[in-house]
Design a protein around this motif. Sequence first.
Motif, PDB file in Angstrom:
ATOM      1  N   ALA A  83      44.115  42.350  30.131  1.00  0.00           N
ATOM      2  CA  ALA A  83      43.849  42.417  31.567  1.00  0.00           C
ATOM      3  C   ALA A  83      42.364  42.104  31.764  1.00  0.00           C
ATOM      4  N   PRO A  84      42.032  40.928  32.283  1.00  0.00           N
ATOM      5  CA  PRO A  84      40.622  40.561  32.436  1.00  0.00           C
ATOM      6  C   PRO A  84      39.845  41.615  33.228  1.00  0.00           C
ATOM      7  N   GLN A  85      38.579  41.787  32.837  1.00  0.00           N
ATOM      8  CA  GLN A  85      37.719  42.796  33.462  1.00  0.00           C
ATOM      9  C   GLN A  85      36.419  42.150  33.934  1.00  0.00           C
ATOM     10  N   LEU A  86      35.973  42.556  35.122  1.00  0.00           N
ATOM     11  CA  LEU A  86      34.648  42.190  35.622  1.00  0.00           C
ATOM     12  C   LEU A  86      33.847  43.468  35.822  1.00  0.00           C
ATOM     13  N   PHE A  87      32.717  43.573  35.148  1.00  0.00           N
ATOM     14  CA  PHE A  87      31.809  44.697  35.346  1.00  0.00           C
ATOM     15  C   PHE A  87      30.650  44.225  36.219  1.00  0.00           C
ATOM     16  N   VAL A  88      30.204  45.099  37.125  1.00  0.00           N
ATOM     17  CA  VAL A  88      29.061  44.820  38.005  1.00  0.00           C
ATOM     18  C   VAL A  88      28.116  46.007  37.880  1.00  0.00           C
ATOM     19  N   HIS A  89      26.864  45.764  37.525  1.00  0.00           N
ATOM     20  CA  HIS A  89      25.965  46.899  37.287  1.00  0.00           C
ATOM     21  C   HIS A  89      24.522  46.504  37.609  1.00  0.00           C
ATOM     22  N   GLY A  90      23.821  47.407  38.315  1.00  0.00           N
ATOM     23  CA  GLY A  90      22.400  47.229  38.582  1.00  0.00           C
ATOM     24  C   GLY A  90      21.573  47.651  37.370  1.00  0.00           C
ATOM     25  N   GLU A  91      20.605  46.838  37.011  1.00  0.00           N
ATOM     26  CA  GLU A  91      19.790  47.150  35.825  1.00  0.00           C
ATOM     27  C   GLU A  91      18.828  48.308  36.077  1.00  0.00           C
ATOM     28  N   LEU A  92      18.622  48.664  37.360  1.00  0.00           N
ATOM     29  CA  LEU A  92      17.743  49.795  37.695  1.00  0.00           C
ATOM     30  C   LEU A  92      18.552  51.024  38.116  1.00  0.00           C
ATOM     31  N   ASP A  93      19.829  51.051  37.774  1.00  0.00           N
ATOM     32  CA  ASP A  93      20.703  52.167  38.158  1.00  0.00           C
ATOM     33  C   ASP A  93      20.143  53.476  37.615  1.00  0.00           C
ATOM     34  N   GLU A  94      19.891  54.423  38.534  1.00  0.00           N
ATOM     35  CA  GLU A  94      19.284  55.708  38.156  1.00  0.00           C
ATOM     36  C   GLU A  94      20.339  56.800  37.969  1.00  0.00           C
ATOM     37  N   VAL A  95      21.609  56.493  38.226  1.00  0.00           N
ATOM     38  CA  VAL A  95      22.681  57.488  38.136  1.00  0.00           C
ATOM     39  C   VAL A  95      23.542  57.242  36.902  1.00  0.00           C
ATOM     40  N   VAL A  96      24.065  56.034  36.780  1.00  0.00           N
ATOM     41  CA  VAL A  96      24.812  55.626  35.581  1.00  0.00           C
ATOM     42  C   VAL A  96      23.996  54.516  34.936  1.00  0.00           C
ATOM     43  N   GLU A  97      23.388  54.810  33.808  1.00  0.00           N
ATOM     44  CA  GLU A  97      22.464  53.844  33.209  1.00  0.00           C
ATOM     45  C   GLU A  97      23.168  52.527  32.910  1.00  0.00           C
ATOM     46  N   TYR A  98      22.422  51.444  33.125  1.00  0.00           N
ATOM     47  CA  TYR A  98      22.942  50.112  32.839  1.00  0.00           C
ATOM     48  C   TYR A  98      23.480  50.038  31.405  1.00  0.00           C
ATOM     49  N   ALA A  99      22.771  50.655  30.477  1.00  0.00           N
ATOM     50  CA  ALA A  99      23.194  50.602  29.069  1.00  0.00           C
ATOM     51  C   ALA A  99      24.571  51.239  28.875  1.00  0.00           C
ATOM     52  N   ALA A 100      24.895  52.255  29.664  1.00  0.00           N
ATOM     53  CA  ALA A 100      26.197  52.914  29.540  1.00  0.00           C
ATOM     54  C   ALA A 100      27.314  51.993  30.033  1.00  0.00           C
ATOM     55  N   GLY A 101      27.045  51.281  31.124  1.00  0.00           N
ATOM     56  CA  GLY A 101      28.018  50.309  31.606  1.00  0.00           C
ATOM     57  C   GLY A 101      28.188  49.173  30.619  1.00  0.00           C
ATOM     58  N   ARG A 102      27.063  48.730  30.073  1.00  0.00           N
ATOM     59  CA  ARG A 102      27.097  47.624  29.110  1.00  0.00           C
ATOM     60  C   ARG A 102      27.874  48.026  27.848  1.00  0.00           C
ATOM     61  N   ALA A 103      27.699  49.266  27.415  1.00  0.00           N
ATOM     62  CA  ALA A 103      28.396  49.736  26.210  1.00  0.00           C
ATOM     63  C   ALA A 103      29.906  49.726  26.411  1.00  0.00           C
ATOM     64  N   ALA A 104      30.358  50.138  27.614  1.00  0.00           N
ATOM     65  CA  ALA A 104      31.792  50.104  27.892  1.00  0.00           C
ATOM     66  C   ALA A 104      32.288  48.660  27.951  1.00  0.00           C
ATOM     67  N   TYR A 105      31.511  47.817  28.600  1.00  0.00           N
ATOM     68  CA  TYR A 105      31.860  46.391  28.702  1.00  0.00           C
ATOM     69  C   TYR A 105      32.002  45.765  27.316  1.00  0.00           C
TER      70      TYR A 105
END
Length: 266
Positions: A175-197
Amino acid sequence: GHAVGVRQLRLNRDGDRALPTTLWYPARGDAGDAPRRGATAATGRFPVVVFSHGLGARPDDYAALLTRWAAAGFVVAAPTFPRTGRGGDGNVLDVLNQPADVSYVLDEVLALDDADGDPLRGRLDTDRVAAAGHSAGGVTTIGLFTAGRDDRLGAGVVFAGSALGVGTAFAGAAAPQLFVHGELDEVVEYAAGRAAYDRVPWPKAMLSLPDGDHGRGLLADGATLRVVSDTTVGFLRWSLYGDPAAKRRMTADATRGGLATLDDRL
């Protein structure tokens, strides 16, 4: 594009999880008009996208984005969760119950296609379904492809999400996935989104917003929202409608104005 209609469903899972759900849908009328309550649905069969809000939020907070999805030919179903929605007790652990909430909402929404007298009868493409969500709703969305895998889902869009609590054991058919994340995210760190991606084993892309915080580009109108909405519409049209031109446009839409970069592994 389409005009947009809006209506409310009063849903409740197991009698103790109220899930009032906003539906935005393609409607008859002039594209660009404000969404109209109870408007007649446009002719056609439209894929379904279920959207999960973030902690302390509600579906209307995302109307600028979700009405664009509806105008582009999707029925968008957005529940308000009982504990993490605005007015709930804010218990973030209840996010772990939300993938099952979303699957229940999907049951109820897809059933409208067969419901005698329902305004959306015969208007839903029940075989083309995606899940999307922001923040805690992004976690919920990942959960729908991991431990709480809903096999009806053919694509996912994760805004400012992580795999916290739901894990990265992605399961089932690709199931194709698109992640969208701000690199300055102060609530959910960008690195955490990137790790899941990084753990997604399927076709995927990540739209990164160098100046984006936790909500920018999603909640407020403006240039960033246009980039996010155009890129997500392109992804959804490709993944649910099988529109190859939409996929080709995605890269141009994503990088327009230098507001974002796209890691495209689709």
